[in-house]
Structure formats: C-alpha cells, structure tokens
Design a protein around this motif. Structure first.
Motif, mmCIF file in Angstrom:
data_model
loop_
_atom_site.group_PDB
_atom_site.id
_atom_site.type_symbol
_atom_site.label_atom_id
_atom_site.label_comp_id
_atom_site.label_asym_id
_atom_site.label_seq_id
_atom_site.Cartn_x
_atom_site.Cartn_y
_atom_site.Cartn_z
ATOM 1 N N GLY A 45 0.811 -1.220 0.000
ATOM 2 C CA GLY A 45 0.000 0.000 0.000
ATOM 3 C C GLY A 45 0.838 1.261 0.000
ATOM 4 N N THR A 46 1.876 1.309 0.837
ATOM 5 C CA THR A 46 2.720 2.500 0.884
ATOM 6 C C THR A 46 3.497 2.684 -0.418
ATOM 7 O OG1 THR A 46 4.396 1.151 2.012
ATOM 8 C CG2 THR A 46 2.978 2.528 3.381
ATOM 9 N N GLY A 47 3.874 1.563 -1.047
ATOM 10 C CA GLY A 47 4.549 1.654 -2.343
ATOM 11 C C GLY A 47 3.636 2.222 -3.406
ATOM 12 N N PHE A 48 2.388 1.775 -3.434
ATOM 13 C CA PHE A 48 1.420 2.281 -4.400
ATOM 14 C C PHE A 48 1.136 3.763 -4.168
ATOM 15 C CE2 PHE A 48 -0.709 -2.060 -5.399
ATOM 16 C CZ PHE A 48 0.285 -2.312 -6.330
ATOM 17 N N ILE A 49 1.047 4.155 -2.913
ATOM 18 C CA ILE A 49 0.797 5.569 -2.605
ATOM 19 C C ILE A 49 1.925 6.435 -3.169
ATOM 20 C CG2 ILE A 49 0.724 7.259 -0.735
ATOM 21 C CD1 ILE A 49 -0.765 5.157 0.925
ATOM 22 N N GLN A 50 3.154 6.016 -2.933
ATOM 23 C CA GLN A 50 4.291 6.793 -3.431
ATOM 24 C C GLN A 50 4.344 6.783 -4.960
ATOM 25 O OE1 GLN A 50 9.148 7.118 -2.811
ATOM 26 N NE2 GLN A 50 7.988 5.675 -1.584
ATOM 27 N N TYR A 51 4.034 5.635 -5.553
ATOM 28 C CA TYR A 51 4.062 5.511 -7.021
ATOM 29 C C TYR A 51 3.031 6.440 -7.659
ATOM 30 C CZ TYR A 51 3.792 3.345 -11.644
ATOM 31 O OH TYR A 51 3.779 3.128 -12.996
ATOM 32 N N PHE A 52 1.799 6.395 -7.146
ATOM 33 C CA PHE A 52 0.749 7.236 -7.724
ATOM 34 C C PHE A 52 0.988 8.709 -7.430
ATOM 35 C CE2 PHE A 52 -1.808 3.214 -7.515
ATOM 36 C CZ PHE A 52 -1.938 3.074 -8.894
ATOM 37 N N PHE A 53 1.592 9.019 -6.302
ATOM 38 C CA PHE A 53 1.943 10.415 -6.009
ATOM 39 C C PHE A 53 2.939 10.924 -7.046
ATOM 40 C CE2 PHE A 53 4.904 13.443 -4.085
ATOM 41 C CZ PHE A 53 4.030 14.438 -3.680
ATOM 42 N N TYR A 54 3.899 10.071 -7.395
ATOM 43 C CA TYR A 54 4.885 10.477 -8.404
ATOM 44 C C TYR A 54 4.219 10.669 -9.768
ATOM 45 C CZ TYR A 54 8.777 10.390 -11.651
ATOM 46 O OH TYR A 54 9.647 10.714 -12.655
ATOM 47 N N ILE A 55 3.356 9.704 -10.158
ATOM 48 C CA ILE A 55 2.718 9.756 -11.473
ATOM 49 C C ILE A 55 1.752 10.929 -11.590
ATOM 50 C CG2 ILE A 55 1.169 8.549 -13.066
ATOM 51 C CD1 ILE A 55 3.929 7.361 -12.999
ATOM 52 N N ILE A 56 0.917 11.105 -10.580
ATOM 53 C CA ILE A 56 -0.161 12.092 -10.661
ATOM 54 C C ILE A 56 0.330 13.504 -10.349
ATOM 55 C CG2 ILE A 56 -2.385 12.781 -9.661
ATOM 56 C CD1 ILE A 56 -2.941 9.802 -9.169
ATOM 57 N N PHE A 57 1.221 13.636 -9.385
ATOM 58 C CA PHE A 57 1.605 14.974 -8.941
ATOM 59 C C PHE A 57 3.045 15.344 -9.278
ATOM 60 C CE2 PHE A 57 3.388 17.799 -5.662
ATOM 61 C CZ PHE A 57 2.557 18.903 -5.828
ATOM 62 N N TYR A 58 3.999 14.530 -8.795
ATOM 63 C CA TYR A 58 5.403 14.933 -8.858
ATOM 64 C C TYR A 58 5.885 15.161 -10.286
ATOM 65 C CZ TYR A 58 10.364 15.098 -7.685
ATOM 66 O OH TYR A 58 11.663 15.498 -7.544
ATOM 67 N N GLN A 59 5.662 14.177 -11.182
ATOM 68 C CA GLN A 59 6.204 14.321 -12.530
ATOM 69 C C GLN A 59 5.439 15.351 -13.363
ATOM 70 O OE1 GLN A 59 6.079 10.679 -14.760
ATOM 71 N NE2 GLN A 59 3.881 10.778 -15.131
ATOM 72 N N ARG A 60 4.238 15.714 -12.909
ATOM 73 C CA ARG A 60 3.453 16.712 -13.641
ATOM 74 C C ARG A 60 3.802 18.145 -13.224
ATOM 75 N NH1 ARG A 60 -1.483 15.088 -16.105
ATOM 76 N NH2 ARG A 60 -1.771 12.835 -16.070
ATOM 77 N N PHE A 61 4.007 18.340 -11.927
ATOM 78 C CA PHE A 61 4.142 19.705 -11.417
ATOM 79 C C PHE A 61 5.529 20.039 -10.892
ATOM 80 C CE2 PHE A 61 -0.319 18.420 -10.759
ATOM 81 C CZ PHE A 61 -0.935 19.360 -11.576
ATOM 82 N N ILE A 62 6.370 19.040 -10.648
ATOM 83 C CA ILE A 62 7.690 19.317 -10.087
ATOM 84 C C ILE A 62 8.798 18.955 -11.071
ATOM 85 C CG2 ILE A 62 9.288 18.818 -8.195
ATOM 86 C CD1 ILE A 62 6.897 18.359 -6.392
ATOM 87 N N GLU A 63 8.934 17.655 -11.394
ATOM 88 C CA GLU A 63 10.039 17.253 -12.264
ATOM 89 C C GLU A 63 9.746 15.891 -12.883
ATOM 90 O OE1 GLU A 63 14.903 16.815 -11.940
ATOM 91 O OE2 GLU A 63 13.651 16.251 -10.224
ATOM 92 N N ASN A 64 9.976 15.816 -14.190
ATOM 93 C CA ASN A 64 9.903 14.541 -14.903
ATOM 94 C C ASN A 64 11.284 14.291 -15.506
ATOM 95 O OD1 ASN A 64 9.514 12.397 -16.712
ATOM 96 N ND2 ASN A 64 7.409 13.015 -17.167
#
Length: 473
Positions: free
Chosen positions: A217-236
């Motif tokens: 669960g914690t892995g999925f949370i971090q993965y989806f946070f990266y996909i949905i937020f981090y790579q879109r608004f911070i850095e890809n």
C-alpha cells in the motif's frame, strides 16, 4: 482448521501459477531470441530461458506466500488458541521454504537485470556542424553534459526506497500495526501484555500478513503520487532528459540486443545549439510560438522516441567502426601512449558519429529504415513483428509512445525492483521477527544493487559512447 488442506491448496496455487509463468518465460525467451538475431537454440538461449524462469517463479512464490499469510491473518486470527501455534508448525515450514527460495531466485533475477542493463551498446550522436568548416571547432561539452545526465538517471526510480521503508516502519512500529500480528485472537494496537514471566509473542505468518499489505500500500501511494503529482508539477526526469537532448543537439542511439534497440531523436530544429545565451533563449522562444521546425524525426512530427529493429548488415558495419577503438583499449595501456589513445578515440568517435548521422538522414542506401506505429498486439506483448516493410533487409523504427526505452534503466524495471525489496523485507522479518532489522537489511541490499548498477553502468557508458570515464561525474 485443516492444516493439511491449506498446505495442499498453497502448493496447488503455486503449481498453477508456475505453469503460467513457464509460458511467460518461453514468450520472453522467444522475444529475446528474435531480438538478438540468433538462428539456433544454443546454450545462451537456454541460460536466458532458465534466468527468466527463476525471476518469474521467485515472484510467484512471493505472491503465494504473501497472499496466503494475509488470508490466515484475516480468517484464522479469531480462531487462535493454545494449540494453534503447534498445529501450524508444518505450514510455517512451507512459508520458510517459499520465502527463502523466492528471495534467492529474485536476487539472481536482479543480478541478471543489472548485467543486462550494464552491457548495452550506446552512442551519443552529435548533429552540430562547425561554423568555420573545421571539425575541430565542434565543442564536446554538449556530449559530455548529456552523457552525465544519462549516467545520473540510470538508477532513478519512482519509488524512493529510503522514504518507503521509513513510512512502513512508522505504520508498523509507531502506529503499532505490528501488534495485529500478536499470537492471540484479540485485534488490538496496544503493546503485548505481560503475564508473570510470559509475554505474548508474535506469530510469524501473521507478521507477513500485516507487513505485506503495508509494504504494498505505501509503495502504491508513493508511485501514484509520483505519477499524478510529482512528474506533472515538479520534475519529470525522463522527459527532461529528452528535452536536454534537443537543446544540446544530441541524439541517443541504443542497442540493448544484437538486432534491437532504441533511438531518442535530439536533433535541434534550429540547426545549431552551440550559441550564446541570447540566441539560445530566442531559439526556445521561437519554438514555443511554433515559428520553427518540430523536434520529431519525421517532417512535421513531434515523435522523438523510437524502438529499432535493425538488420544484420547494419549491425556488422556498426561493430566494425567500433572495433578499432575496442581493439586498442583491450590491452591495458600505459600513460606513455596517451596521445595515441586520444587520436584513436577521436577518430573512432568521428567515424561512428558520421555513420549514424548518415543513417538517420537516409543517406546510406545500403542501410535504409522505415518508420511506423506499433500495432495493438505488439504493445500488449512488447514485441515488434517484422512486417510492413518495403524490403526484407530494411530496418524498422517503431514510434515508442509508451517509452519502453526506459527498460534499460532502473526506471523501467520498477516492478522487479519493488518486488525484490518487499521479498527481502519479508524474508528477513520471517527469520528474525524484527521489522527494524528487515528494513535496515533491505536498505543496505538495495544500496549495494544501486552501487553495482552505477559502477558497471558508468564503466559501460564510457566504453560504448567513447566518452572518457574521467569526465563522467
């Protein structure tokens, strides 16, 4: 509770899934066999088949043990009594076998992954043309900068292992989810109770049953946070690297197999990028207003990433151009022939660069290629069929919208690495009944894997791109 029936069910599920895994291993071996351009089933082919089987069976064992443990925690904890532990000793041996073997097989799979990624052929194509007509006036700093950026993303992952393990320990040790694995029918987050000299202990199967969903669960949370937020608004990082290639006027030519590879088209639509700051900013401004050409390989196209299937004659010519350099650096050279080494290095680089530039520009009639999109079945199986070609000996470029080229990086093998991290954690905890120790060892083993990938990857990058290792940070 029928322990014998549950044990039998575990082995039946394992056997059924292993049968499916055998088919998957055969498909992956067949794809590798085709991409490597082999004509007979030899020892390397059989070795590759068994390596694929090891990785798949290791994953199957891990999934069977983890899901069975969750099942036991959900349905048998309420039935826990004084005889429960003694009744389940036999099935705990089954779990021990599954975890030990899965950890060993998956570790071999990760070693295979590192070797596979650290032995690719790669070259940075420089499209820059000298302004004064002298080829010695083309700066090498753009190539070195792109090479260092590629070296940096080789071990980049969407799941940050350190943060993931800290998050898991917070839930298990601070929130006390670990206490759900206490050997008793009560469901509580409170500390174990003391009764005289006896302390309520933890059941090892229950520990897996609670740790597995927390890790997942914690892995999925971090993965989806990266996909949905981090790579879109911070850095890809992947798209940033591709943009850097275009800004630097550098393309990346990759061969992960003898007849298969990837191409990242980085040719600048402005023709030259070795300019001052003002001209560079004005070029980007014109491009943003669509007042210049596009970055794509084809005219009026934006596709920059391609999967390649090359023919045997092209591969032979590529190897011949590289051989002069590789033959020279094969024996250990001394410092006294440093000048000769740099001459060979520069000549080999220019020959390869000129050959690949001409190839991409369709200037070599003997080495032609054609571009097409992948069919749906090719995307599903991640395998490209040799169809839709004008000539039998022509090569094919497939538009890679799915960015499968990341399979040569840790980024593209996130699933395998994530599963290995979870297996390591559960394996160590099953032996020690200590989540903290499991997290520490998981972190250290992952650190070793990253260090090996960085070391071998950096060495291979220097050797194959002809970029001196001293210039790779």
């Amino acid at each position: 509770m029928d322990v014998a029936a549950n044990t039998r069910t575990i082995w039946i599920v394992f056997g059924s899934l292993s049968g499916v895994g055998l088919i998957l291993a055969f498909i992956r071996t067949w794809a590798w066999y085709s991409k490597s351009g082999r004509t007979i089933i030899d020892l390397p082919t059989l070795a590759k088949f068994f390596l694929y089987i090891m990785g798949i069976v290791g994953t199957v064992m891990f999934l069977v043990a983890s899901c069975a443990a969750v099942w036991w925690l959900a349905f048998y904890k309420k039935e826990y009594n004084n005889t429960f532990e003694s009744d389940t000793n036999s099935i705990q041996k089954v779990f021990r076998i599954l975890l030990i073997v899965s950890f060993a097989l998956k570790t071999i799979d990760i070693i295979h992954l590192i070797i596979r990624q650290a032995t690719i052929d790669i070259f940075f194509i420089d499209w820059e043309r000298p302004k004064a007509g002298d080829i010695n006036h083309v700066s090498a700093w753009r190539t070195y900068f792109v090479a260092n950026e590629f070296n940096e993303i080789q071990t980049f992952r969407r799941i940050h292992v350190s943060f993931h393990l800290l998050f898991v320990l917070f839930l298990l040790k601070v929130i006390n989810l670990e206490n759900l694995a206490l050997a008793g029918p009560d469901i509580t987050l409170s500390a174990p109770t003391f009764q005289g000299n006896y302390t309520t202990e933890y059941n090892r199967i229950f520990r897996i049953g609670i740790a597995f969903p927390v890790l997942l669960g914690t892995g999925f949370i971090q993965y989806f946070f990266y996909i949905i937020f981090y790579q879109r608004f911070i850095e890809n990082k992947i798209m940033n690297f591709i943009d850097l290639c275009s800004v630097s006027n550098i393309s990346v030519f990759i061969l992960d197999q003898n007849r298969h590879g990837y191409y990242i088209h980085g040719r600048s639509p402005h023709g030259t990028t070795d300019v001052n700051m003002k001209d560079m900013l004005m070029n980007l401004e014109r491009e943003s207003r669509m007042l210049s050409g596009t970055r794509g390989l084809q005219a009026n196209s934006t596709e920059q990433i391609f999967i390649m299937k090359i023919n045997r004659t092209f591969r032979t010519q590529y190897d011949l151009l590289f051989r002069k350099y590789s033959d020279f650096v094969g024996p250990r050279r001394s410092k006294k022939d440093k000048e000769h080494y740099t001459d060979v290095l520069l000549e080999s680089y220019r020959n390869l660069n000129s050959f690949l530039c001409s190839y991409i520009d369709h200037s070599l009639p003997a080495h032609e290629y054609y571009v097409r999109n992948r069919y749906l079945v090719e995307k599903l199986f991640n395998y490209e069929f040799q169809i839709g070609m004008t000539g039998y000996n022509d090569s094919l470029f497939f538009v890679d919208n799915e960015k499968t080229f990341t399979e040569i990086l840790f980024y593209g093998e996130e699933n395998s690495l994530f599963i290995w991290n979870i297996i390591t954690f559960l394996f160590i905890d099953f032996l020690s009944s200590n989540y903290v120790l499991a997290a520490i060892i998981t972190y250290l083993l992952n650190l070793i894997a990253v260090a090996l990938r960085n070391s071998f990857g950096r060495k291979n990058l220097s050797k194959k791109t002809l970029v001196p290792r001293e210039l790779l940070i």
